[in-house]
Each structure stands twice: as structure tokens, then as C-alpha cells.
Design a protein around this motif. Sequence first.
Motif, PDB file in Angstrom:
ATOM      1  N   THR A 148      -6.795  -0.728   5.631  1.00  0.00           N
ATOM      2  CA  THR A 148      -7.113  -1.592   4.066  1.00  0.00           C
ATOM      3  C   THR A 148      -5.740  -2.270   3.946  1.00  0.00           C
ATOM      4  O   THR A 148      -4.866  -2.540   4.659  1.00  0.00           O
ATOM      5  N   SER A 149      -5.585  -2.812   2.453  1.00  0.00           N
ATOM      6  CA  SER A 149      -4.501  -3.729   2.152  1.00  0.00           C
ATOM      7  C   SER A 149      -4.256  -3.494   0.843  1.00  0.00           C
ATOM      8  O   SER A 149      -5.019  -3.002  -0.023  1.00  0.00           O
ATOM      9  N   GLU A 150      -2.970  -3.537   0.575  1.00  0.00           N
ATOM     10  CA  GLU A 150      -2.384  -3.357  -0.807  1.00  0.00           C
ATOM     11  C   GLU A 150      -2.594  -4.349  -1.653  1.00  0.00           C
ATOM     12  O   GLU A 150      -3.222  -3.980  -2.874  1.00  0.00           O
ATOM     13  N   SER A 151      -2.652  -5.728  -1.365  1.00  0.00           N
ATOM     14  CA  SER A 151      -3.345  -6.833  -2.170  1.00  0.00           C
ATOM     15  C   SER A 151      -4.092  -7.686  -1.173  1.00  0.00           C
ATOM     16  O   SER A 151      -5.220  -7.799  -1.155  1.00  0.00           O
ATOM     17  N   MET A 152      -3.208  -8.747  -0.547  1.00  0.00           N
ATOM     18  CA  MET A 152      -3.813 -10.053   0.033  1.00  0.00           C
ATOM     19  C   MET A 152      -4.614  -9.384   1.143  1.00  0.00           C
ATOM     20  O   MET A 152      -3.984  -8.603   1.978  1.00  0.00           O
ATOM     21  N   PRO A 223      14.868  12.222   7.632  1.00  0.00           N
ATOM     22  CA  PRO A 223      15.330  12.461   6.128  1.00  0.00           C
ATOM     23  C   PRO A 223      14.116  11.722   5.193  1.00  0.00           C
ATOM     24  O   PRO A 223      14.411  12.281   4.079  1.00  0.00           O
ATOM     25  N   ALA A 224      13.701  10.743   5.644  1.00  0.00           N
ATOM     26  CA  ALA A 224      12.857  10.170   4.616  1.00  0.00           C
ATOM     27  C   ALA A 224      11.480  10.588   4.531  1.00  0.00           C
ATOM     28  O   ALA A 224      10.965  11.141   5.410  1.00  0.00           O
ATOM     29  N   VAL A 225      10.801  10.812   3.360  1.00  0.00           N
ATOM     30  CA  VAL A 225       9.630  11.094   2.880  1.00  0.00           C
ATOM     31  C   VAL A 225       8.868  10.038   2.158  1.00  0.00           C
ATOM     32  O   VAL A 225       9.546   9.330   1.245  1.00  0.00           O
ATOM     33  N   LEU A 226       7.542   9.887   2.393  1.00  0.00           N
ATOM     34  CA  LEU A 226       6.828   8.961   1.714  1.00  0.00           C
ATOM     35  C   LEU A 226       6.003   9.542   0.452  1.00  0.00           C
ATOM     36  O   LEU A 226       4.861   9.988   0.754  1.00  0.00           O
ATOM     37  N   ASP A 227       6.832   9.659  -0.623  1.00  0.00           N
ATOM     38  CA  ASP A 227       6.109  10.162  -1.936  1.00  0.00           C
ATOM     39  C   ASP A 227       5.623   9.052  -2.689  1.00  0.00           C
ATOM     40  O   ASP A 227       5.689   7.943  -2.324  1.00  0.00           O
ATOM     41  N   LYS A 228       5.556   9.355  -3.880  1.00  0.00           N
ATOM     42  CA  LYS A 228       4.764   8.260  -4.844  1.00  0.00           C
ATOM     43  C   LYS A 228       5.970   7.346  -5.236  1.00  0.00           C
ATOM     44  O   LYS A 228       5.578   6.097  -5.261  1.00  0.00           O
ATOM     45  N   SER A 229       7.197   7.727  -5.520  1.00  0.00           N
ATOM     46  CA  SER A 229       8.150   6.605  -5.816  1.00  0.00           C
ATOM     47  C   SER A 229       8.568   5.957  -4.796  1.00  0.00           C
ATOM     48  O   SER A 229       8.596   4.714  -4.671  1.00  0.00           O
ATOM     49  N   THR A 230       8.584   6.546  -3.355  1.00  0.00           N
ATOM     50  CA  THR A 230       8.975   5.746  -2.286  1.00  0.00           C
ATOM     51  C   THR A 230       7.684   4.521  -1.926  1.00  0.00           C
ATOM     52  O   THR A 230       8.156   3.569  -1.632  1.00  0.00           O
ATOM     53  N   TYR A 231       6.495   5.193  -2.147  1.00  0.00           N
ATOM     54  CA  TYR A 231       5.494   3.912  -1.884  1.00  0.00           C
ATOM     55  C   TYR A 231       5.664   2.880  -2.815  1.00  0.00           C
ATOM     56  O   TYR A 231       5.310   1.862  -2.491  1.00  0.00           O
ATOM     57  N   ARG A 232       5.925   3.293  -3.979  1.00  0.00           N
ATOM     58  CA  ARG A 232       5.982   2.147  -4.997  1.00  0.00           C
ATOM     59  C   ARG A 232       7.006   1.178  -4.702  1.00  0.00           C
ATOM     60  O   ARG A 232       6.977  -0.235  -5.074  1.00  0.00           O
ATOM     61  N   ARG A 233       7.953   1.625  -4.190  1.00  0.00           N
ATOM     62  CA  ARG A 233       9.071   0.621  -3.810  1.00  0.00           C
ATOM     63  C   ARG A 233       8.703  -0.029  -2.330  1.00  0.00           C
ATOM     64  O   ARG A 233       8.885  -1.245  -2.244  1.00  0.00           O
ATOM     65  N   GLU A 235       5.518  -0.779  -1.503  1.00  0.00           N
ATOM     66  CA  GLU A 235       4.717  -2.030  -1.529  1.00  0.00           C
ATOM     67  C   GLU A 235       5.212  -3.158  -2.228  1.00  0.00           C
ATOM     68  O   GLU A 235       4.510  -4.088  -2.302  1.00  0.00           O
ATOM     69  N   GLN A 236       6.536  -3.073  -2.765  1.00  0.00           N
ATOM     70  CA  GLN A 236       7.078  -4.427  -3.361  1.00  0.00           C
ATOM     71  C   GLN A 236       7.252  -5.381  -2.269  1.00  0.00           C
ATOM     72  O   GLN A 236       7.484  -5.193  -1.031  1.00  0.00           O
ATOM     73  N   PRO A 237       6.808  -6.851  -2.356  1.00  0.00           N
ATOM     74  CA  PRO A 237       7.192  -7.807  -1.524  1.00  0.00           C
ATOM     75  C   PRO A 237       8.372  -7.820  -0.840  1.00  0.00           C
ATOM     76  O   PRO A 237       9.308  -7.869  -1.335  1.00  0.00           O
ATOM     77  N   SER A 238       8.464  -7.867   0.658  1.00  0.00           N
ATOM     78  CA  SER A 238       9.719  -8.139   1.175  1.00  0.00           C
ATOM     79  C   SER A 238       9.586  -8.356   2.503  1.00  0.00           C
ATOM     80  O   SER A 238       8.423  -8.281   3.164  1.00  0.00           O
TER      81      SER A 238
END
Length: 288
Positions: A148-152, A223-233, A235-238
Motif C-alpha cells: 500500500t502507499s501512505e499517499s502518492m 533499540p528502535a520500536v515502530l509505535d504510533k509516534s514513531t510512525y507519525r515521524r 511518514e513525514q516526507p524525507s
Amino acid sequence: MMLGGCSNMELLNPKGDIGVQEKVLILLALGLMLLVVIPVIVLTLVFAWRYRASNTRATYAPKWAHSTSIEVVVWSIPCVIVAFLAVLIWRTTHSLDPYRPLESDVAPVRVEVVALNWKWLFIYPDYGVATVNRLAIPVNTPIDFKLTSESMMNSFFIPQLGSQIYAMAGMQTQLHLIADSPGTYAGRSSAFSGPGFSDMHFDTVATSREAFDAWIREARNSPAVLDKSTYRRLEQPSTKTPVTIYASVAPGLFDSIVNRYMAWPMPSMALTDQPICTAQGLASRSNN
């Protein structure tokens, strides 16, 4: 001569069964088209030389208009080629259907793919880990992708393994591939999706099953986990996002990404505060 500068023509150097079948299809279709193209080019040059103005030995027939023999050749050969291509396309459309699971005695590895701007997120739901811009897979094992895609809209493509398919927001597509030999294969988006498109690529690392299992164990210690706040960051364009490994993933993350644009209210599983799906949790659940 110009193609001689290409160090690796990936489509013609497949490393998986699907890629091999597609290579055969490409070469076969090319050969059939050349059956028409090459004679036309050769005869054009022959006719131009034979019937040049200075050749007085050539037959001059200004009132000639029809030849049954020529008509038979001109129409019968293309009709045979078109008929052959029609049968070939019908068969390969079904045998190379990206939604069709691969036949194998080995259980497939499931991977959920999310096209972000401009990076790739890979979630391994059976192992509770995820990565960004790196796809690890075992050789001789079917890989079942859900995309799937987040946007485009983007196009997911690993040329040496075969079959590119689109990833679209609010929709889920499927793809089944397999790697026959270990190696690192280039993956990319083959559909332009904005200013970061040129850097939207990843490495597909195919290893033995033992090495893949060892990588999963190593990933679970990240050490990294993919939680709600991590995903929000995330999904920001980079652009040029470094490879990142997540030891755990919010449950239902992929489904919530697919459903986030639905018109009716639906539970946003992974994008709300709730427990994280960890490796220990998966092991406990399987034991129960």
C-alpha cells in the motif's frame, strides 16, 4: 554499441524464477517482432538500390498495382505472429499474475510494504520486526508481499526478481516473488512520485535461511520500536533516509494505513495508543 556501456542489464540477468520467465517472454516477443522488422529494413534497402534511377536494367512498370503472392506474404505472416502472441499473452498473463501464489514446499515469508515519501517501509508480521529501505529475504523461499502507499502512488520493482506492481493509498495490492541465489539486488520505485523520487531505492538482501533467521534474531535486539509516534515521524516526507531496523511493530499497523482514508469510521489500530507487538509477545501467543 551504446548499450555496451551498461555494466549490468538487470532485466536480462534475473535471479529468481519469475524474473527468468519474464526474461524469456521479453526475448521471445522481441524475436517475433524482429521477424517483421528485419525483413522490412533489408527489403527497403534492396528496393532502393535495385530501383534507383541509374539502374536501367530494372523493370519499369508504372501501371503495376497488384500481386496476389505479395498480398499473401504481407498479410499471412503478421496474422500468424499476432495469433501466436495472443496465445502467449493469454497464458503468461495467468501464469505470471502477481496475485498468484508461488508453488513451493517451503512456507512463504510474508512482508507488508508501505510506500512512504520517499522511502520504503517493510513489515514482517510473522516476526514482529520492520525495516526502512532494506528488504531481507531467504533464498528459495516464496515471498508474499502486501503493498500500500501512505499517499502518492508508487511502483514497487526489484528488476532481477521480476514483476513490478503499484502501491496506492487506501488500497492493497499483492505480489509473489522468489530469489534463487544469494545476493544483493537493487529495488526501486519505477513511477515518478515527486522531488525525492530519485533517492527512493532500497537493497534486497537475499541470504540462506540460516542467515535470515540470524538476522531476525539480531533485528529483535534493535533499540528502535515502530509505535504510533514513531510512525507519525516516519511518514513525514524525507529523502536519503538511512536503513533503520525496528525490534517491534504496533499491531495492525499495515491495515490501519490501508484503511485510514476510508469514508466510514473504522478503528485505527496502530495509530492509537496501545501495546506493542514484540517478539516475546508473538512467541507467547504461539505457545498458547
